[in-house]
Motif scaffolding. Sequence first.
Motif, mmCIF file in Angstrom:
data_model
loop_
_atom_site.group_PDB
_atom_site.id
_atom_site.type_symbol
_atom_site.label_atom_id
_atom_site.label_comp_id
_atom_site.label_asym_id
_atom_site.label_seq_id
_atom_site.Cartn_x
_atom_site.Cartn_y
_atom_site.Cartn_z
ATOM 1 N N GLY A 157 -29.062 -116.181 -65.013
ATOM 2 C CA GLY A 157 -29.866 -115.040 -64.587
ATOM 3 C C GLY A 157 -29.886 -113.926 -65.619
ATOM 4 N N HIS A 158 -28.965 -113.983 -66.582
ATOM 5 C CA HIS A 158 -28.882 -112.908 -67.565
ATOM 6 C C HIS A 158 -29.393 -113.328 -68.932
ATOM 7 C CE1 HIS A 158 -27.077 -110.665 -64.394
ATOM 8 N NE2 HIS A 158 -26.300 -111.700 -64.166
ATOM 9 N N VAL A 159 -30.158 -114.421 -68.944
ATOM 10 C CA VAL A 159 -30.973 -114.732 -70.114
ATOM 11 C C VAL A 159 -32.080 -113.679 -70.152
ATOM 12 C CG1 VAL A 159 -32.653 -116.400 -71.018
ATOM 13 C CG2 VAL A 159 -30.478 -117.198 -70.042
ATOM 14 N N ARG A 167 -34.634 -103.098 -65.688
ATOM 15 C CA ARG A 167 -33.183 -102.930 -65.635
ATOM 16 C C ARG A 167 -32.569 -103.962 -64.699
ATOM 17 N NH1 ARG A 167 -29.457 -100.220 -68.537
ATOM 18 N NH2 ARG A 167 -30.917 -98.471 -68.721
ATOM 19 N N CYS A 168 -31.549 -104.677 -65.211
ATOM 20 C CA CYS A 168 -30.825 -105.669 -64.409
ATOM 21 C C CYS A 168 -29.560 -105.013 -63.847
ATOM 22 C CB CYS A 168 -30.454 -106.837 -65.317
ATOM 23 S SG CYS A 168 -29.529 -108.146 -64.508
ATOM 24 N N PRO A 169 -29.094 -105.469 -62.675
ATOM 25 C CA PRO A 169 -27.834 -104.917 -62.149
ATOM 26 C C PRO A 169 -26.654 -105.056 -63.129
ATOM 27 C CG PRO A 169 -28.936 -106.202 -60.461
ATOM 28 C CD PRO A 169 -29.721 -106.399 -61.718
ATOM 29 N N CYS A 170 -26.735 -105.992 -64.084
ATOM 30 C CA CYS A 170 -25.642 -106.163 -65.049
ATOM 31 C C CYS A 170 -25.628 -105.065 -66.098
ATOM 32 C CB CYS A 170 -25.738 -107.529 -65.731
ATOM 33 S SG CYS A 170 -26.983 -107.623 -67.043
ATOM 34 N N GLY A 171 -26.697 -104.271 -66.175
ATOM 35 C CA GLY A 171 -26.763 -103.186 -67.159
ATOM 36 C C GLY A 171 -27.731 -103.461 -68.295
ATOM 37 N N ASN A 172 -28.035 -104.725 -68.548
ATOM 38 C CA ASN A 172 -28.996 -105.058 -69.598
ATOM 39 C C ASN A 172 -30.423 -104.771 -69.134
ATOM 40 O OD1 ASN A 172 -27.295 -105.998 -71.655
ATOM 41 N ND2 ASN A 172 -27.197 -108.048 -70.757
ATOM 42 N N LEU A 173 -31.313 -104.749 -70.092
ATOM 43 C CA LEU A 173 -32.741 -104.629 -69.797
ATOM 44 C C LEU A 173 -33.410 -105.981 -70.015
ATOM 45 C CD1 LEU A 173 -33.610 -101.274 -71.650
ATOM 46 C CD2 LEU A 173 -33.174 -101.601 -69.203
ATOM 47 N N GLY A 174 -34.237 -106.390 -69.062
ATOM 48 C CA GLY A 174 -35.089 -107.553 -69.281
ATOM 49 C C GLY A 174 -34.501 -108.895 -68.910
ATOM 50 N N CYS A 175 -33.364 -108.914 -68.179
ATOM 51 C CA CYS A 175 -32.791 -110.193 -67.743
ATOM 52 C C CYS A 175 -33.718 -110.885 -66.746
ATOM 53 C CB CYS A 175 -31.462 -109.988 -67.018
ATOM 54 S SG CYS A 175 -30.123 -109.362 -68.025
ATOM 55 N N LEU A 176 -33.684 -112.204 -66.731
ATOM 56 C CA LEU A 176 -34.449 -112.979 -65.757
ATOM 57 C C LEU A 176 -34.168 -112.514 -64.328
ATOM 58 C CD1 LEU A 176 -36.321 -115.347 -65.082
ATOM 59 C CD2 LEU A 176 -34.316 -116.866 -65.191
HETATM 60 ZN ZN LIG Z 1 -28.509 -109.144 -66.335
#
Ligand SMILES: [Zn+2]
Length: 311
Positions: A157-159, A167-176
């Motif tokens: 999910g974090h590809v 914004r992804c809940p993990c903090g990155n931008l643009g995750c699947l």
């Molecule tokens: Zn993510």
Amino acid sequence: VSDVPVRAVGIDVGGTKLVGAAVAEDGTIVARARRVSPVGDPDALVEVIATLAEELGAGSPVGIGVAGIVDRGGVLVYAPNLDVVDVPLGPALHERLGRRPVVLNDASAAVVAESRLGAAAGARDVVLLTLGTGIGGGLVVDGSVVEGANGFAAELGHVIVEEGGRRCPCGNLGCLEAYASGTAIGLLAQERLAAGATTALADAETIDGKAVSAAAQAGDEVARQVLAEVGHWLGVGLAGLVNALDPEVVVIGGGAASHTAGSVLPAATASMSPRIIGAPPRRPPPIVLAQLGDDAGMLGAALVAVERDGP
Ligand SMILES: [Zn+2]
């Protein structure tokens, strides 16, 4: 109570509940049990798993699939839903049960079950995505589950599918996960509504994956566009995974998938296929719906426990 001998016990530890199964040699479930998950209490977590394992099959190999990251030593490194970090689950249960359990990530357990008994039965190379609150991932490569050097493999999910994107809940931008989880489906619909789109979703009590799916099935154009967009991004993410791993089949599971599959999976296939190296003439792998539902985690954990128990 069944007379069929128990070959292994599988337990799926989620953020709200634990479900366990006594599993026979052929993979059938002989008995089931469930408990409420203790949250924020590592000792209670060990205790409830041990009790469930003994109740279902004292002395049998035990496999545990957990909603979290598990390292090679069986330490539950990180489990936000259970609100614990660095719980030595494997060693503590080894001491408590007198035999060493297999502990792995729940989606990793699920992909083993789907590749042995479910939607990908017989396949040796399988990618699994579960679409729920977030996106879980599992990989079977050449017949073996892939956990990585530190237990962090298959966080599919974090590809990142769009640099600088949502914004992804993990903090990155643009995750699947920010485009194709059940949560994301609801957010995408809410954004269209806030931007002034005319949709039956305006009257929905909560706008989540289920509501969007129901509206799409009733002919709501905005809901259909949202699911098409979700399928598009899912296909972009899958193309990268297929180009990296060349799976025989891609399995999509999770609650959001079961509601939306009819719209999302065809859109994902259409988006993935032209991005696959060598296609045509290479045929893209089929994208299929998972078959084992909520049983996948505990079944897969039991199967891995048997496989690592030796002949
Ligand atoms: Zn993510």
